[in-house]
Design a protein around this motif. Structure first.
Motif, PDB file in Angstrom:
ATOM      1  N   GLU A  97       0.814  -1.211   0.000  1.00  0.00           N
ATOM      2  CA  GLU A  97       0.000   0.000   0.000  1.00  0.00           C
ATOM      3  C   GLU A  97       0.851   1.266   0.000  1.00  0.00           C
ATOM      4  OE1 GLU A  97      -0.976  -2.770   1.074  1.00  0.00           O
ATOM      5  OE2 GLU A  97      -3.145  -2.942   0.926  1.00  0.00           O
ATOM      6  N   ALA A  98       1.918   1.304   0.828  1.00  0.00           N
ATOM      7  CA  ALA A  98       2.746   2.503   0.931  1.00  0.00           C
ATOM      8  C   ALA A  98       3.539   2.782  -0.333  1.00  0.00           C
ATOM      9  CB  ALA A  98       3.702   2.375   2.127  1.00  0.00           C
ATOM     10  N   LEU A  99       3.633   1.797  -1.214  1.00  0.00           N
ATOM     11  CA  LEU A  99       4.330   1.969  -2.491  1.00  0.00           C
ATOM     12  C   LEU A  99       3.344   2.153  -3.640  1.00  0.00           C
ATOM     13  CD1 LEU A  99       7.203  -0.668  -2.182  1.00  0.00           C
ATOM     14  CD2 LEU A  99       7.192   1.744  -1.497  1.00  0.00           C
ATOM     15  N   GLY A 100       2.117   2.507  -3.304  1.00  0.00           N
ATOM     16  CA  GLY A 100       1.121   2.733  -4.343  1.00  0.00           C
ATOM     17  C   GLY A 100       0.711   1.468  -5.077  1.00  0.00           C
ATOM     18  N   GLY A 101       0.852   0.319  -4.405  1.00  0.00           N
ATOM     19  CA  GLY A 101       0.500  -0.952  -5.029  1.00  0.00           C
ATOM     20  C   GLY A 101       1.660  -1.669  -5.697  1.00  0.00           C
ATOM     21  N   ASP A 102       2.822  -1.056  -5.752  1.00  0.00           N
ATOM     22  CA  ASP A 102       4.008  -1.724  -6.299  1.00  0.00           C
ATOM     23  C   ASP A 102       4.507  -2.801  -5.327  1.00  0.00           C
ATOM     24  OD1 ASP A 102       4.117  -0.252  -8.617  1.00  0.00           O
ATOM     25  OD2 ASP A 102       5.550   1.218  -7.868  1.00  0.00           O
ATOM     26  N   PRO A 103       5.206  -3.817  -5.824  1.00  0.00           N
ATOM     27  CA  PRO A 103       5.554  -4.032  -7.234  1.00  0.00           C
ATOM     28  C   PRO A 103       4.396  -4.533  -8.100  1.00  0.00           C
ATOM     29  CG  PRO A 103       6.427  -5.794  -5.882  1.00  0.00           C
ATOM     30  CD  PRO A 103       5.875  -4.765  -4.937  1.00  0.00           C
ATOM     31  N   GLY A 104       3.327  -5.049  -7.520  1.00  0.00           N
ATOM     32  CA  GLY A 104       2.120  -5.392  -8.278  1.00  0.00           C
ATOM     33  C   GLY A 104       2.388  -6.313  -9.446  1.00  0.00           C
ATOM     34  N   ILE A 105       1.902  -5.938 -10.627  1.00  0.00           N
ATOM     35  CA  ILE A 105       2.066  -6.806 -11.796  1.00  0.00           C
ATOM     36  C   ILE A 105       3.521  -6.907 -12.235  1.00  0.00           C
ATOM     37  CG2 ILE A 105      -0.281  -6.411 -12.636  1.00  0.00           C
ATOM     38  CD1 ILE A 105       0.957  -4.522 -14.762  1.00  0.00           C
ATOM     39  N   PHE A 106       4.385  -6.074 -11.652  1.00  0.00           N
ATOM     40  CA  PHE A 106       5.811  -6.134 -11.982  1.00  0.00           C
ATOM     41  C   PHE A 106       6.607  -6.913 -10.931  1.00  0.00           C
ATOM     42  CE2 PHE A 106       4.149  -2.077 -13.673  1.00  0.00           C
ATOM     43  CZ  PHE A 106       4.297  -2.340 -15.030  1.00  0.00           C
ATOM     44  N   SER A 107       5.923  -7.685 -10.096  1.00  0.00           N
ATOM     45  CA  SER A 107       6.586  -8.376  -8.989  1.00  0.00           C
ATOM     46  C   SER A 107       7.749  -9.244  -9.456  1.00  0.00           C
ATOM     47  CB  SER A 107       5.576  -9.227  -8.217  1.00  0.00           C
ATOM     48  OG  SER A 107       4.663  -8.409  -7.512  1.00  0.00           O
ATOM     49  N   ALA A 108       7.553 -10.021 -10.504  1.00  0.00           N
ATOM     50  CA  ALA A 108       8.629 -10.876 -11.001  1.00  0.00           C
ATOM     51  C   ALA A 108       9.754 -10.045 -11.595  1.00  0.00           C
ATOM     52  CB  ALA A 108       8.097 -11.865 -12.030  1.00  0.00           C
ATOM     53  N   MET A 121      13.057  -8.551  -2.743  1.00  0.00           N
ATOM     54  CA  MET A 121      12.644  -8.224  -1.378  1.00  0.00           C
ATOM     55  C   MET A 121      13.456  -7.056  -0.828  1.00  0.00           C
ATOM     56  SD  MET A 121      11.675 -11.905   0.371  1.00  0.00           S
ATOM     57  CE  MET A 121      13.124 -12.827  -0.167  1.00  0.00           C
ATOM     58  N   GLN A 122      14.751  -7.043  -1.109  1.00  0.00           N
ATOM     59  CA  GLN A 122      15.582  -5.914  -0.664  1.00  0.00           C
ATOM     60  C   GLN A 122      15.116  -4.619  -1.310  1.00  0.00           C
ATOM     61  OE1 GLN A 122      18.411  -6.105   1.623  1.00  0.00           O
ATOM     62  NE2 GLN A 122      17.868  -3.925   1.601  1.00  0.00           N
ATOM     63  N   ARG A 123      14.707  -4.704  -2.562  1.00  0.00           N
ATOM     64  CA  ARG A 123      14.228  -3.520  -3.270  1.00  0.00           C
ATOM     65  C   ARG A 123      12.958  -2.974  -2.627  1.00  0.00           C
ATOM     66  NH1 ARG A 123      13.081  -3.234  -9.824  1.00  0.00           N
ATOM     67  NH2 ARG A 123      12.618  -0.987  -9.927  1.00  0.00           N
ATOM     68  N   VAL A 124      12.032  -3.867  -2.256  1.00  0.00           N
ATOM     69  CA  VAL A 124      10.819  -3.438  -1.551  1.00  0.00           C
ATOM     70  C   VAL A 124      11.198  -2.758  -0.241  1.00  0.00           C
ATOM     71  CG1 VAL A 124       8.758  -4.241  -0.330  1.00  0.00           C
ATOM     72  CG2 VAL A 124       9.311  -5.168  -2.589  1.00  0.00           C
ATOM     73  N   HIS A 125      12.086  -3.384   0.514  1.00  0.00           N
ATOM     74  CA  HIS A 125      12.507  -2.827   1.805  1.00  0.00           C
ATOM     75  C   HIS A 125      13.149  -1.447   1.626  1.00  0.00           C
ATOM     76  CE1 HIS A 125      14.020  -2.704   5.894  1.00  0.00           C
ATOM     77  NE2 HIS A 125      15.255  -2.527   5.437  1.00  0.00           N
ATOM     78  N   ASP A 126      14.018  -1.316   0.610  1.00  0.00           N
ATOM     79  CA  ASP A 126      14.698  -0.036   0.393  1.00  0.00           C
ATOM     80  C   ASP A 126      13.720   1.054  -0.018  1.00  0.00           C
ATOM     81  OD1 ASP A 126      17.056  -1.325   0.977  1.00  0.00           O
ATOM     82  OD2 ASP A 126      17.721  -1.516  -1.103  1.00  0.00           O
ATOM     83  N   ARG A 127      12.745   0.706  -0.847  1.00  0.00           N
ATOM     84  CA  ARG A 127      11.752   1.700  -1.272  1.00  0.00           C
ATOM     85  C   ARG A 127      10.932   2.186  -0.067  1.00  0.00           C
ATOM     86  NH1 ARG A 127      10.250   1.811  -6.790  1.00  0.00           N
ATOM     87  NH2 ARG A 127      12.161   1.565  -8.016  1.00  0.00           N
ATOM     88  N   LEU A 128      10.605   1.274   0.832  1.00  0.00           N
ATOM     89  CA  LEU A 128       9.867   1.678   2.032  1.00  0.00           C
ATOM     90  C   LEU A 128      10.740   2.544   2.936  1.00  0.00           C
ATOM     91  CD1 LEU A 128       7.937  -1.596   2.907  1.00  0.00           C
ATOM     92  CD2 LEU A 128       6.928   0.599   2.278  1.00  0.00           C
ATOM     93  N   ALA A 129      12.019   2.197   3.048  1.00  0.00           N
ATOM     94  CA  ALA A 129      12.925   2.979   3.892  1.00  0.00           C
ATOM     95  C   ALA A 129      13.040   4.413   3.383  1.00  0.00           C
ATOM     96  CB  ALA A 129      14.301   2.315   3.928  1.00  0.00           C
ATOM     97  N   GLU A 130      12.981   4.592   2.071  1.00  0.00           N
ATOM     98  CA  GLU A 130      13.043   5.935   1.493  1.00  0.00           C
ATOM     99  C   GLU A 130      11.865   6.791   1.921  1.00  0.00           C
ATOM    100  OE1 GLU A 130      13.173   5.252  -2.676  1.00  0.00           O
ATOM    101  OE2 GLU A 130      15.238   4.463  -2.666  1.00  0.00           O
ATOM    102  N   ARG A 131      10.772   6.143   2.288  1.00  0.00           N
ATOM    103  CA  ARG A 131       9.566   6.878   2.689  1.00  0.00           C
ATOM    104  C   ARG A 131       9.535   7.173   4.181  1.00  0.00           C
ATOM    105  NH1 ARG A 131       8.990   4.903  -1.999  1.00  0.00           N
ATOM    106  NH2 ARG A 131       7.366   5.508  -3.464  1.00  0.00           N
ATOM    107  N   GLY A 132      10.568   6.773   4.890  1.00  0.00           N
ATOM    108  CA  GLY A 132      10.700   7.124   6.289  1.00  0.00           C
ATOM    109  C   GLY A 132      10.106   6.096   7.228  1.00  0.00           C
ATOM    110  N   PRO A 133      10.347   6.273   8.525  1.00  0.00           N
ATOM    111  CA  PRO A 133       9.928   5.277   9.523  1.00  0.00           C
ATOM    112  C   PRO A 133       8.425   5.131   9.680  1.00  0.00           C
ATOM    113  CG  PRO A 133      10.767   7.269  10.583  1.00  0.00           C
ATOM    114  CD  PRO A 133      11.066   7.411   9.128  1.00  0.00           C
ATOM    115  N   ASP A 134       7.676   6.119   9.209  1.00  0.00           N
ATOM    116  CA  ASP A 134       6.223   6.050   9.363  1.00  0.00           C
ATOM    117  C   ASP A 134       5.526   5.372   8.188  1.00  0.00           C
ATOM    118  OD1 ASP A 134       6.340   7.366  11.812  1.00  0.00           O
ATOM    119  OD2 ASP A 134       6.250   9.352  10.860  1.00  0.00           O
ATOM    120  N   ALA A 135       6.298   4.917   7.202  1.00  0.00           N
ATOM    121  CA  ALA A 135       5.687   4.236   6.056  1.00  0.00           C
ATOM    122  C   ALA A 135       5.032   2.943   6.531  1.00  0.00           C
ATOM    123  CB  ALA A 135       6.740   3.927   4.997  1.00  0.00           C
ATOM    124  N   GLY A 136       3.792   2.731   6.134  1.00  0.00           N
ATOM    125  CA  GLY A 136       3.069   1.544   6.559  1.00  0.00           C
ATOM    126  C   GLY A 136       3.649   0.279   5.961  1.00  0.00           C
TER     127      GLY A 136
END
Length: 216
Positions: A97-108, A121-136
């Motif tokens: 949700e915090a990534l606007g639905g990503d990776p979604g259809i681009f998961s693979a 998985m690291q990419r998902v984690h890094d993208r969330l970290a960029e949004r700060g500690p309050d990212a859901g």
């Protein structure tokens, strides 16, 4: 639009009857060994003999759809056309949700050409970290299953499971993003769950229950 999705609109003409699936050989339109194992296990009790697109040497089509259902349908249609057999395709992915639905259809595709989901998985984690500690950390898995016959008749069913992301990833069972996903109400990740339990509660199981109710 798939016939299954069209049936949900009560304002249109009478629904198209579901076509029953008989025992016999079915192509699993995927080159993903994890999906082959999981879908094969779900189909085994129904007397369906499965063979993967990879084992038949079928190419992987370009996924040009903009939804899970559209991509599942194009894969199922191509496999049915090339093999002359009923073909079942899965398109599924992780939506954060915090990534606007990503990776979604681009998961693979987030796993790169090597299909390394540790990278994804690291990419998902890094993208969330960029949004700060309050990212859901709310997320859900979606699965679209499309079954296509050689004459072009197709049926599509969608399933979903909601949960939260965990970090670091845990467990060596399952595949894809399973080690970082915890279903609501659970404490173990999908990567830690017993496979039989995961098969009963996953997004793929949800879609498969709908397929079984309609086609068997």
């Amino acid at each position: 639009m798939s016939e299954e999705l069209a049936r949900d609109d009560d304002s249109g003409p009478d629904p198209v009857p579901h076509r029953k699936l008989s025992r016999g050989k079915l192509v699993l339109a995927t080159h993903n060994p994890g999906k082959v194992r999981e879908i094969g296990a779900l189909l085994a009790p129904f007397g369906i003999e499965t063979v993967s697109a990879g084992a038949l040497g079928l190419p992987e089509p370009e996924e040009t759809g903009t939804t899970f259902a559209a991509n599942a349908e194009l894969k199922a249609r191509e496999a049915a056309d090339l093999s002359g057999l009923p073909s079942l395709a899965d398109d599924s992915g992780l939506c954060v949700e915090a990534l606007g639905g990503d990776p979604g259809i681009f998961s693979a595709r987030w796993a790169g050409e090597s299909k390394d989901f540790a990278v994804a998985m690291q990419r998902v984690h890094d993208r969330l970290a960029e949004r700060g500690p309050d990212a859901g950390r709310d997320a859900h898995f979606v699965c679209a299953l499309s079954l296509c016959w050689p004459d072009g008749h197709i049926e599509t069913f969608e399933g979903r499971v909601d949960g939260m992301l965990a970090w670091p990833p845990r467990g060596d069972r399952g595949f894809g993003y399973d080690p970082m996903f915890v279903r609501n109400g659970d404490s173990a990740t999908f990567g830690e769950l017993d496979p039989d339990l995961k098969h009963s509660v996953s997004h793929r199981a949800d879609a498969f229950r709908k397929l079984v109710a309609a086609l068997f």
